[in-house]
Design a protein around this motif. Structure first.
Motif, mmCIF file in Angstrom:
data_model
loop_
_atom_site.group_PDB
_atom_site.id
_atom_site.type_symbol
_atom_site.label_atom_id
_atom_site.label_comp_id
_atom_site.label_asym_id
_atom_site.label_seq_id
_atom_site.Cartn_x
_atom_site.Cartn_y
_atom_site.Cartn_z
ATOM 1 N N ARG A 150 0.820 -1.210 0.000
ATOM 2 C CA ARG A 150 0.000 0.000 0.000
ATOM 3 C C ARG A 150 0.856 1.263 0.000
ATOM 4 N NH1 ARG A 150 -3.132 -3.382 3.431
ATOM 5 N NH2 ARG A 150 -2.086 -2.559 5.292
ATOM 6 N N LEU A 151 2.022 1.199 0.637
ATOM 7 C CA LEU A 151 2.889 2.376 0.700
ATOM 8 C C LEU A 151 3.470 2.737 -0.658
ATOM 9 C CD1 LEU A 151 4.932 1.799 4.001
ATOM 10 C CD2 LEU A 151 3.367 3.695 3.528
ATOM 11 N N VAL A 152 3.839 1.753 -1.441
ATOM 12 C CA VAL A 152 4.547 2.006 -2.701
ATOM 13 C C VAL A 152 3.582 2.150 -3.875
ATOM 14 C CG1 VAL A 152 6.277 1.092 -4.307
ATOM 15 C CG2 VAL A 152 6.605 0.836 -1.837
ATOM 16 N N GLY A 153 2.513 1.380 -3.862
ATOM 17 C CA GLY A 153 1.563 1.398 -4.977
ATOM 18 C C GLY A 153 1.077 -0.009 -5.242
ATOM 19 N N ARG A 154 -0.217 -0.230 -5.180
ATOM 20 C CA ARG A 154 -0.764 -1.578 -5.310
ATOM 21 C C ARG A 154 -0.431 -2.191 -6.672
ATOM 22 N NH1 ARG A 154 -4.849 -2.894 -1.563
ATOM 23 N NH2 ARG A 154 -5.359 -1.201 -0.109
ATOM 24 N N SER A 155 0.107 -3.389 -6.648
ATOM 25 C CA SER A 155 0.434 -4.084 -7.888
ATOM 26 C C SER A 155 -0.836 -4.377 -8.683
ATOM 27 C CB SER A 155 1.176 -5.387 -7.594
ATOM 28 O OG SER A 155 0.426 -6.212 -6.715
ATOM 29 N N VAL A 156 -0.667 -4.522 -9.987
ATOM 30 C CA VAL A 156 -1.798 -4.762 -10.877
ATOM 31 C C VAL A 156 -1.644 -6.132 -11.529
ATOM 32 C CG1 VAL A 156 -2.104 -2.294 -11.271
ATOM 33 C CG2 VAL A 156 -0.665 -3.608 -12.840
ATOM 34 N N GLU A 157 -2.481 -6.429 -12.496
ATOM 35 C CA GLU A 157 -2.476 -7.722 -13.161
ATOM 36 C C GLU A 157 -1.091 -8.035 -13.748
ATOM 37 O OE1 GLU A 157 -4.049 -11.304 -14.552
ATOM 38 O OE2 GLU A 157 -4.999 -9.842 -13.239
ATOM 39 N N PRO A 158 -0.547 -9.227 -13.478
ATOM 40 C CA PRO A 158 0.780 -9.589 -13.986
ATOM 41 C C PRO A 158 0.732 -10.031 -15.452
ATOM 42 C CG PRO A 158 -0.092 -11.398 -12.683
ATOM 43 C CD PRO A 158 -1.091 -10.273 -12.570
ATOM 44 N N ASP A 159 0.388 -9.113 -16.301
ATOM 45 C CA ASP A 159 0.246 -9.357 -17.740
ATOM 46 C C ASP A 159 1.515 -8.869 -18.435
ATOM 47 O OD1 ASP A 159 -0.318 -8.982 -20.502
ATOM 48 O OD2 ASP A 159 -2.463 -8.837 -20.086
ATOM 49 N N ALA A 160 2.335 -9.790 -18.894
ATOM 50 C CA ALA A 160 3.646 -9.425 -19.447
ATOM 51 C C ALA A 160 3.526 -8.503 -20.649
ATOM 52 C CB ALA A 160 4.426 -10.690 -19.822
ATOM 53 N N ILE A 161 2.579 -8.772 -21.529
ATOM 54 C CA ILE A 161 2.439 -7.957 -22.729
ATOM 55 C C ILE A 161 2.041 -6.536 -22.362
ATOM 56 C CG2 ILE A 161 1.305 -7.719 -24.956
ATOM 57 C CD1 ILE A 161 3.097 -10.192 -24.727
ATOM 58 N N ALA A 162 1.053 -6.407 -21.485
ATOM 59 C CA ALA A 162 0.595 -5.080 -21.078
ATOM 60 C C ALA A 162 1.685 -4.323 -20.331
ATOM 61 C CB ALA A 162 -0.654 -5.220 -20.200
ATOM 62 N N LEU A 163 2.433 -5.017 -19.481
ATOM 63 C CA LEU A 163 3.485 -4.352 -18.714
ATOM 64 C C LEU A 163 4.641 -3.930 -19.609
ATOM 65 C CD1 LEU A 163 3.457 -6.743 -15.631
ATOM 66 C CD2 LEU A 163 2.650 -4.368 -15.684
ATOM 67 N N ALA A 164 4.989 -4.758 -20.577
ATOM 68 C CA ALA A 164 6.102 -4.435 -21.475
ATOM 69 C C ALA A 164 5.776 -3.255 -22.374
ATOM 70 C CB ALA A 164 6.470 -5.660 -22.308
#
Length: 321
Positions: free
Chosen positions: A151-165
């Motif tokens: 919560r301090l840094v920023g909530r992680s989102v869906e681990p979708d490699a294509i979207a993240l890349a």
């Protein structure tokens, strides 16, 4: 005698781990972007402990650099300069604040550096690991959105490699830096678990372990933050506040020693698939984020990462021989 390779072993937690391993008479391969920065560390470890320390130029944000480093490593193993690897410690990484940026391959820099580079490196160096070798991934408790760290840094989102890349491309709004970082660490945990599942299926004796070093402000992690934030993070008052609010806290010396133990100690020879956390000078196996145990998502992350790094079937098959 075989060696342990540590990415980012010349600074921060990696350096603390390298010093512990060298004191235990373990030969090392330090992998990093700058030979000039690695050289003083290599000279120090050789002089103090009479161990072999080899330097390997590697930039995990560049797939070309990863492949070049893997080829160089194979040459050193074949020539006897390095006699093999007992462990591969995927420790380098960072948080990249400011506007979104992209790697030489066109991928978002955080995901490229923290995830894709190490993903490819593990595939290419796996055949050089000894029979009971270990792959150790440095993650972060910030990957878990249900914790204070996340919560301090920023909530992680869906681990979708294509979207993240491809985040921020084609007019899309990029993720904030904190979420880019925490999601990259969620992916790191999932890579470790998926590798463990594949190794167990292949009856391989190699271990895949994942490690949260805790918040260690005296390392270079906060170098991109404003100077007052950097200063405040390392004060006794701030450390007290962090503990009071439930953050996972540690120091470079203890976290480095913990990373070294996971890479080399006999006590951790049979803990594949486990997530360890350093907190308040205690190293313990703990549960990671709920989403990190999703096997379907992990398999998709793995397969999409294969495509992004252009991994061939032959290269992946070599991992499980």
């Amino acid at each position: 005698m075989t060696s342990i390779l540590i990415t980012g072993g010349h600074s921060g937690i990696g350096l603390a781990a390298a010093r512990v391993l060298a004191a235990q008479h373990t030969d090392l391969v330090l992998a990093g972007r700058s030979v000039e920065r690695m050289r003083p560390v290599a000279d120090e470890l050789r002089a103090r402990h009479d161990v072999s320390v080899t330097m390997l130029t590697l930039d995990t944000s560049s797939l070309t650099s990863v492949r070049t480093a893997a080829t160089q490593m194979r040459t050193m193993v074949d020539s006897g300069e390095v006699t093999g690897l007992d462990a591969l410690v995927c420790n380098a990484g960072g948080r990249f604040d400011g506007d979104v940026s992209y790697s030489p391959d066109g991928y978002e820099t955080t995901f490229a550096t923290n995830c894709l580079g190490h993903f490819l490196l593990v595939q290419l160096l796996f055949p050089m690991l000894t029979g009971k070798g270990r792959v150790v991934y440095t993650a972060s408790g910030t990957h878990d959105p249900d914790t204070t760290d996340g919560r301090l840094v920023g909530r992680s989102v869906e681990p979708d490699a294509i979207a993240l890349a491809t985040a921020g491309k084609d007019g899309a709004k990029p993720l904030p830096a904190g979420k880019r970082y925490t999601t990259s660490k969620l992916c790191t945990v999932m890579y470790a678990y998926e590798l463990n599942r594949r190794l167990r299926k292949a009856n391989s004796p190699v271990s895949s372990i994942v490690f949260d070093p805790g918040a260690v402000p005296e390392t270079g992690f906060l170098h991109g933050m404003p100077k007052p934030v950097q200063w405040a993070s390392n004060t006794a008052a701030m450390k007290w506040v962090m503990r009071r609010i439930g953050a996972t806290t540690s120091d470079a010396e203890f976290s480095g020693a913990s990373l070294a133990a996971l890479a080399a100690d006999p006590d951790h020879a049979n803990v594949s698939g486990t997530y360890f956390q350093a907190h308040d000078r205690t190293l313990s196996p703990v549960r990671s984020a709920r989403l990190s145990y999703d096997e379907r998502r992990a398999a998709r992350l793995w397969d999409d990462s294969k495509r992004l790094v252009h991994l061939t079937d032959e290269e992946e098959a070599a991992q499980l021989r």
